[in-house]
Write a protein that holds these residues in place. Structure first.
Motif, PDB file in Angstrom:
ATOM      1  N   GLU A   5       0.822  -1.209   0.000  1.00  0.00           N
ATOM      2  CA  GLU A   5       0.000   0.000   0.000  1.00  0.00           C
ATOM      3  C   GLU A   5       0.854   1.256   0.000  1.00  0.00           C
ATOM      4  O   GLU A   5       0.586   2.210  -0.721  1.00  0.00           O
ATOM      5  N   ALA A   6       1.925   1.256   0.800  1.00  0.00           N
ATOM      6  CA  ALA A   6       2.813   2.420   0.868  1.00  0.00           C
ATOM      7  C   ALA A   6       3.496   2.661  -0.472  1.00  0.00           C
ATOM      8  O   ALA A   6       3.638   3.814  -0.913  1.00  0.00           O
ATOM      9  N   THR A   7       3.917   1.594  -1.125  1.00  0.00           N
ATOM     10  CA  THR A   7       4.585   1.730  -2.424  1.00  0.00           C
ATOM     11  C   THR A   7       3.639   2.329  -3.452  1.00  0.00           C
ATOM     12  O   THR A   7       4.008   3.256  -4.191  1.00  0.00           O
ATOM     13  N   ILE A  34      -3.717  -7.331  -2.723  1.00  0.00           N
ATOM     14  CA  ILE A  34      -4.549  -6.262  -3.293  1.00  0.00           C
ATOM     15  C   ILE A  34      -5.982  -6.403  -2.789  1.00  0.00           C
ATOM     16  O   ILE A  34      -6.625  -5.414  -2.395  1.00  0.00           O
ATOM     17  N   ASP A  35      -6.503  -7.637  -2.766  1.00  0.00           N
ATOM     18  CA  ASP A  35      -7.860  -7.866  -2.266  1.00  0.00           C
ATOM     19  C   ASP A  35      -7.985  -7.427  -0.802  1.00  0.00           C
ATOM     20  O   ASP A  35      -8.989  -6.808  -0.412  1.00  0.00           O
ATOM     21  N   ASP A  36      -6.968  -7.735   0.019  1.00  0.00           N
ATOM     22  CA  ASP A  36      -6.994  -7.339   1.432  1.00  0.00           C
ATOM     23  C   ASP A  36      -6.979  -5.817   1.584  1.00  0.00           C
ATOM     24  O   ASP A  36      -7.704  -5.253   2.416  1.00  0.00           O
ATOM     25  N   LEU A  48      -8.232   1.278  -4.466  1.00  0.00           N
ATOM     26  CA  LEU A  48      -7.058   0.803  -5.179  1.00  0.00           C
ATOM     27  C   LEU A  48      -7.557   0.153  -6.455  1.00  0.00           C
ATOM     28  O   LEU A  48      -8.345  -0.796  -6.415  1.00  0.00           O
ATOM     29  N   VAL A  49      -7.146   0.695  -7.608  1.00  0.00           N
ATOM     30  CA  VAL A  49      -7.677   0.201  -8.875  1.00  0.00           C
ATOM     31  C   VAL A  49      -6.560  -0.266  -9.794  1.00  0.00           C
ATOM     32  O   VAL A  49      -5.425   0.213  -9.715  1.00  0.00           O
ATOM     33  N   PHE A  55      -1.212  -0.740 -10.514  1.00  0.00           N
ATOM     34  CA  PHE A  55      -2.198  -0.389  -9.488  1.00  0.00           C
ATOM     35  C   PHE A  55      -1.973   1.038  -9.029  1.00  0.00           C
ATOM     36  O   PHE A  55      -0.850   1.514  -8.921  1.00  0.00           O
ATOM     37  N   ARG A  56      -3.096   1.707  -8.710  1.00  0.00           N
ATOM     38  CA  ARG A  56      -3.025   3.110  -8.310  1.00  0.00           C
ATOM     39  C   ARG A  56      -4.189   3.429  -7.392  1.00  0.00           C
ATOM     40  O   ARG A  56      -5.273   2.868  -7.522  1.00  0.00           O
ATOM     41  N   HIS A  57      -3.959   4.357  -6.459  1.00  0.00           N
ATOM     42  CA  HIS A  57      -5.046   4.859  -5.623  1.00  0.00           C
ATOM     43  C   HIS A  57      -5.808   5.920  -6.407  1.00  0.00           C
ATOM     44  O   HIS A  57      -5.209   6.835  -6.962  1.00  0.00           O
TER      45      HIS A  57
END
Length: 201
Positions: A5-7, A34-36, A48-49, A55-57
């Protein structure tokens, strides 16, 4: 999970699976992580998509009005930020579905010369780029969509474009009309006229 998530949060571009595997090790399931993360973000104003191969917020669409009020645009949302004319949208749509495609083929589709200026606008916005030369006489340039196109429209890959047959069934698009140059009788280049050039640059 926190490192993933941080990355993604710190990155200015979508983060690929390969990059995330370097962060957590190849033994971890990126999909499960990613699911978590998505589960934890449920109810948050962002998600998160998967977009443009990574992947990107992104802010949830429901908060687009708030962001527009603050910044004048849906920054961080998944709504297109590029202001396109109707003609540019139609040409971009044709390029997305039929790439690689030449300017001459686009002109045939729409029954009207597609100007270099219109192509230049889409290139300037980073939504299209030159593809391979066409094998037709004169070997004109073809055009293809870019990673920026995927980012702009929140697509992970071109496979995420709406199904062409579904668009036809819904009456929104007709391949026959497109090929006959009858996709939109009032189609124009928004006042831009091309001085009768026949070859792509």
């Amino acid at each position: 999970m926190r490192r993933v998530e941080a990355t993604i949060f710190a990155a200015s571009e979508p983060v690929t699976r390969e990059t995330l595997a370097r962060v957590v090790g190849k033994g971890c399931s990126i999909d499960l992580l990613i699911d978590d993360i998505r589960e934890e973000l449920r109810g948050r104003p962002y998600d998160l998509v998967a977009v443009a191969g990574g992947f990107r917020h992104l802010t949830r669409p429901a908060y687009g009005d708030a962001i527009r009020s603050a910044f004048g645009t849906a920054v961080g949302g998944n709504e297109p930020a590029v202001d396109l004319t109707q003609s540019e949208v139609l040409v971009l749509n044709a390029i997305a579905y039929f790439q690689p495609i030449t300017r001459g083929e686009l002109s045939s589709f729409f029954g009207k010369e597609i100007s270099r200026d219109l192509i230049g606008q889409l290139r300037g916005a980073g939504l299209i780029a030159s593809g391979p030369r066409s094998p037709t006489p004169g070997a004109p340039y073809t055009y293809v969509t870019t990673k920026e196109f995927l980012l702009e429209f929140g697509l992970d890959t071109l496979r995420d474009l709406p199904d062409f047959e579904a668009l036809e069934d819904a009456g929104l698009l007709s391949k026959e009309k497109l090929l006959a140059g009858d996709i939109m009788p009032g189609f124009s280049n928004d006042g831009e006229e091309d001085a009768g050039v026949a070859e792509d640059e």
